[in-house]
Design a protein around this motif. Sequence first.
Motif, PDB file in Angstrom:
ATOM      1  N   ALA A 199      -7.976   8.918  59.349  1.00  0.00           N
ATOM      2  CA  ALA A 199      -7.858   9.568  60.656  1.00  0.00           C
ATOM      3  C   ALA A 199      -7.376  11.008  60.503  1.00  0.00           C
ATOM      4  CB  ALA A 199      -6.892   8.767  61.544  1.00  0.00           C
ATOM      5  N   THR A 200      -6.489  11.251  59.544  1.00  0.00           N
ATOM      6  CA  THR A 200      -5.988  12.612  59.321  1.00  0.00           C
ATOM      7  C   THR A 200      -7.133  13.531  58.918  1.00  0.00           C
ATOM      8  OG1 THR A 200      -3.841  11.747  58.647  1.00  0.00           O
ATOM      9  CG2 THR A 200      -4.337  14.016  57.999  1.00  0.00           C
ATOM     10  N   PRO A 204       3.769   8.175  56.255  1.00  0.00           N
ATOM     11  CA  PRO A 204       3.235   8.611  57.546  1.00  0.00           C
ATOM     12  C   PRO A 204       3.948   9.821  58.159  1.00  0.00           C
ATOM     13  CG  PRO A 204       4.659   6.710  57.873  1.00  0.00           C
ATOM     14  CD  PRO A 204       4.636   6.978  56.397  1.00  0.00           C
ATOM     15  N   GLU A 205       5.042  10.289  57.561  1.00  0.00           N
ATOM     16  CA  GLU A 205       5.810  11.398  58.152  1.00  0.00           C
ATOM     17  C   GLU A 205       4.939  12.599  58.511  1.00  0.00           C
ATOM     18  OE1 GLU A 205       8.758  11.973  59.338  1.00  0.00           O
ATOM     19  OE2 GLU A 205       9.022  14.139  59.178  1.00  0.00           O
ATOM     20  N   ARG A 235      -5.891   3.804  57.160  1.00  0.00           N
ATOM     21  CA  ARG A 235      -6.406   4.282  58.443  1.00  0.00           C
ATOM     22  C   ARG A 235      -5.811   5.651  58.783  1.00  0.00           C
ATOM     23  NH1 ARG A 235      -5.345   0.234  62.976  1.00  0.00           N
ATOM     24  NH2 ARG A 235      -6.647   1.647  64.188  1.00  0.00           N
ATOM     25  N   ARG A 236      -4.527   5.829  58.473  1.00  0.00           N
ATOM     26  CA  ARG A 236      -3.897   7.139  58.702  1.00  0.00           C
ATOM     27  C   ARG A 236      -4.555   8.235  57.874  1.00  0.00           C
ATOM     28  NH1 ARG A 236       0.547   7.927  61.529  1.00  0.00           N
ATOM     29  NH2 ARG A 236       1.475   6.042  62.409  1.00  0.00           N
ATOM     30  N   ARG A 288      -2.952  -0.030  57.265  1.00  0.00           N
ATOM     31  CA  ARG A 288      -2.501   0.963  58.244  1.00  0.00           C
ATOM     32  C   ARG A 288      -2.310   2.343  57.636  1.00  0.00           C
ATOM     33  NH1 ARG A 288       3.145  -2.048  60.069  1.00  0.00           N
ATOM     34  NH2 ARG A 288       4.073  -2.142  58.017  1.00  0.00           N
ATOM     35  N   TYR A 327       0.185  15.178  49.005  1.00  0.00           N
ATOM     36  CA  TYR A 327       0.651  14.206  49.981  1.00  0.00           C
ATOM     37  C   TYR A 327       0.876  12.863  49.296  1.00  0.00           C
ATOM     38  CZ  TYR A 327      -0.560  17.230  53.971  1.00  0.00           C
ATOM     39  OH  TYR A 327      -0.620  18.241  54.895  1.00  0.00           O
ATOM     40  N   ASN A 354       2.114  12.897  59.582  1.00  0.00           N
ATOM     41  CA  ASN A 354       1.310  12.758  60.800  1.00  0.00           C
ATOM     42  C   ASN A 354       2.102  13.138  62.051  1.00  0.00           C
ATOM     43  OD1 ASN A 354      -0.616   9.892  59.663  1.00  0.00           O
ATOM     44  ND2 ASN A 354      -1.158  12.048  59.703  1.00  0.00           N
ATOM     45  N   HIS A 355       3.358  13.479  61.872  1.00  0.00           N
ATOM     46  CA  HIS A 355       4.192  13.868  63.009  1.00  0.00           C
ATOM     47  C   HIS A 355       4.478  15.366  63.042  1.00  0.00           C
ATOM     48  CE1 HIS A 355       4.980   9.648  64.127  1.00  0.00           C
ATOM     49  NE2 HIS A 355       4.789   9.449  62.831  1.00  0.00           N
ATOM     50  N   SER A 408       4.397   6.654  51.538  1.00  0.00           N
ATOM     51  CA  SER A 408       5.540   5.754  51.549  1.00  0.00           C
ATOM     52  C   SER A 408       5.117   4.391  51.012  1.00  0.00           C
ATOM     53  CB  SER A 408       6.047   5.624  52.985  1.00  0.00           C
ATOM     54  OG  SER A 408       7.045   4.659  53.085  1.00  0.00           O
ATOM     55  N   GLU A 430     -10.272  13.051  59.637  1.00  0.00           N
ATOM     56  CA  GLU A 430     -11.176  13.201  60.789  1.00  0.00           C
ATOM     57  C   GLU A 430     -10.671  14.209  61.819  1.00  0.00           C
ATOM     58  OE1 GLU A 430     -12.164   9.400  62.616  1.00  0.00           O
ATOM     59  OE2 GLU A 430     -12.447   8.550  60.614  1.00  0.00           O
ATOM     60  N   VAL A 431      -9.399  14.108  62.184  1.00  0.00           N
ATOM     61  CA  VAL A 431      -8.926  14.965  63.282  1.00  0.00           C
ATOM     62  C   VAL A 431      -8.685  16.408  62.841  1.00  0.00           C
ATOM     63  CG1 VAL A 431      -7.864  13.041  64.549  1.00  0.00           C
ATOM     64  CG2 VAL A 431      -6.448  14.459  63.046  1.00  0.00           C
TER      65      VAL A 431
END
Lengths: 316, 316
Positions: free
Chosen positions: B256-257, B218-219, B252-253, B249, B188, B221-222, B191, B259-260
């Motif tokens: 969070a990635t 961030p792509e 954080r992504r 930011r 990964y 994450n979609h 950007s 974590e989830v």
Amino acid sequence: MESQAEINDKKFLGELLTLKEQVKFRERFALPQDLRDVVIAGMGGSGIVGSIFKELYSKLPVVLANSYELPDFVGKGTLVVAISYSGNTEETLAACGEAKKRGASIVGITSGGALAQEAEKVVKIPSGLQPRSALGYMLMPLLNSFEVCKDGSVEETYGILERMDNDNSFGEKMAEEIFKEKYIPLIYGTSPYSSIAYRWSTQFNENAKLMALWSNFPELNHNNTMALKASYRLDELYPICLLSNKSERIMRRINATQEVTGMRFRQIIEPQGTSNLAQVMSLMHIGDYLTYHLAKLRGIDPLDVSAIESLKAKLK
Amino acid sequence: MESQAEINDKKFLGELLTLKEQVKFRERFALPQDLRDVVIAGMGGSGIVGSIFKELYSKLPVVLANSYELPDFVGKGTLVVAISYSGNTEETLAACGEAKKRGASIVGITSGGALAQEAEKVVKIPSGLQPRSALGYMLMPLLNSFEVCKDGSVEETYGILERMDNDNSFGEKMAEEIFKEKYIPLIYGTSPYSSIAYRWSTQFNENAKLMALWSNFPELNHNNTMALKASYRLDELYPICLLSNKSERIMRRINATQEVTGMRFRQIIEPQGTSNLAQVMSLMHIGDYLTYHLAKLRGIDPLDVSAIESLKAKLK
């Protein structure tokens, strides 16, 4: 009483059935005068719209913005098309804000949200779908405004998608094969429809919740070909080739790739129809159905994107 | 007497050692007057140069051409930079021929071949390397001509690459971990250095002869995030994150990635230095060494690209 899984399944399948209607969406926007270049900002299921558009239209430079930032050249003379189905994608909103500061023309394509307020002009599209199922609504305003589609494209595409909606057993059969051996899909697209391979990979991600490898001819003949011959875990892959057309030099590459590596495509899929729109949409829609059926076989809700939703909530 | 494997190994490693020298390459070309946009044509190890350049320079629209065709807008006012290390890449030569017909300005960056004859202006670069090992020679003329590098970038980059050449145990350690469990690398990027993740994947392909998955924040994450949580074969992956910088930011992504989805990166790799050049080159060079060591562990010649060569011969 219907279970939640049954309700979601119906909703998802119902969304796939709307794609053929979406290509009839006639909205367009006026192009600014003295237009020099186009930037399309969008992420994920909305961002892929820019990639497809760029492959079908190139009379002006088209540059994609898939993060928070815009390229430095954006200013007067640039049209920034901000695409976000929800209208609340943080990266796209940041790009839109930046476009304003730079004095660019801005069009938003969205079903609502903050983008509907932010953008100078807005093409409002129907709400209530998953972004990845609303590709037609987001793409057609671009194709219409830049006059990309030849006469008859929409009708041809409608007919092809309708037949696929009535019989998607081809995608279902592939799903069964992949499911049985837990294959990792390897999707090779073909220039100039390279974005379709990426779209398939993201449909595997979001619908079937699977990782997928992807690349494109002829680029893959300069690197990925070496792995095809000698990688470990090759027997775990399910290689699919999506043709853009049957131009002789690309077909020779496909055959030569199989010969030198020993890899055999499980499927080599031809586009349907003669128009670019029909070809792109038909290739794409097979992947929509394949990944839907694969989700079902896995006992997974194809509609579910809860991890992405949780992530967005955490970032707020 | 040295075996062929030993000779090839030395040659490959020798090529990696030249990268730091390559960033000192001072060649440049004059930009045409009234320049409106830039198209960079190239494939594989030469094509990645355009992707990296595009991330570092955006004062004008930069569009990549990674097949035989050029976008329709190409004409007077366009600079087409055709990059082919060998000078004989069929796709790039076709694009160059098309650029001539359209009246575009053309610069070739090549070590020789037909491109050295075809292009209007030529930046001649040293021959004898593998294209993928000559990235600095191909990139620097672009960065120099468009004045992308700040003062001190080259010196900073040289020092960082030199330290990495002297100690690449970090890449070696990752190679050992990947080799031991036959992991499929999952790279990964972040950007705006998204092209580095793709570069890593192609180095896995060509050097270690392995498939590799890749995407970018961030792509991802979609879409890809859904597969991270629920794909089968997740225990076969070796997830690596390449940071572009530590903007809040994006960090954080990344957190969070994890974590989830429950996925944990094996490595989160920071760029070195403060200049864009140093950061891009340092991230890239770790992948060069990782894939070199992995080839050695697999008992595979990192220099070997015979399948690609056979394929080219078949297409002649």
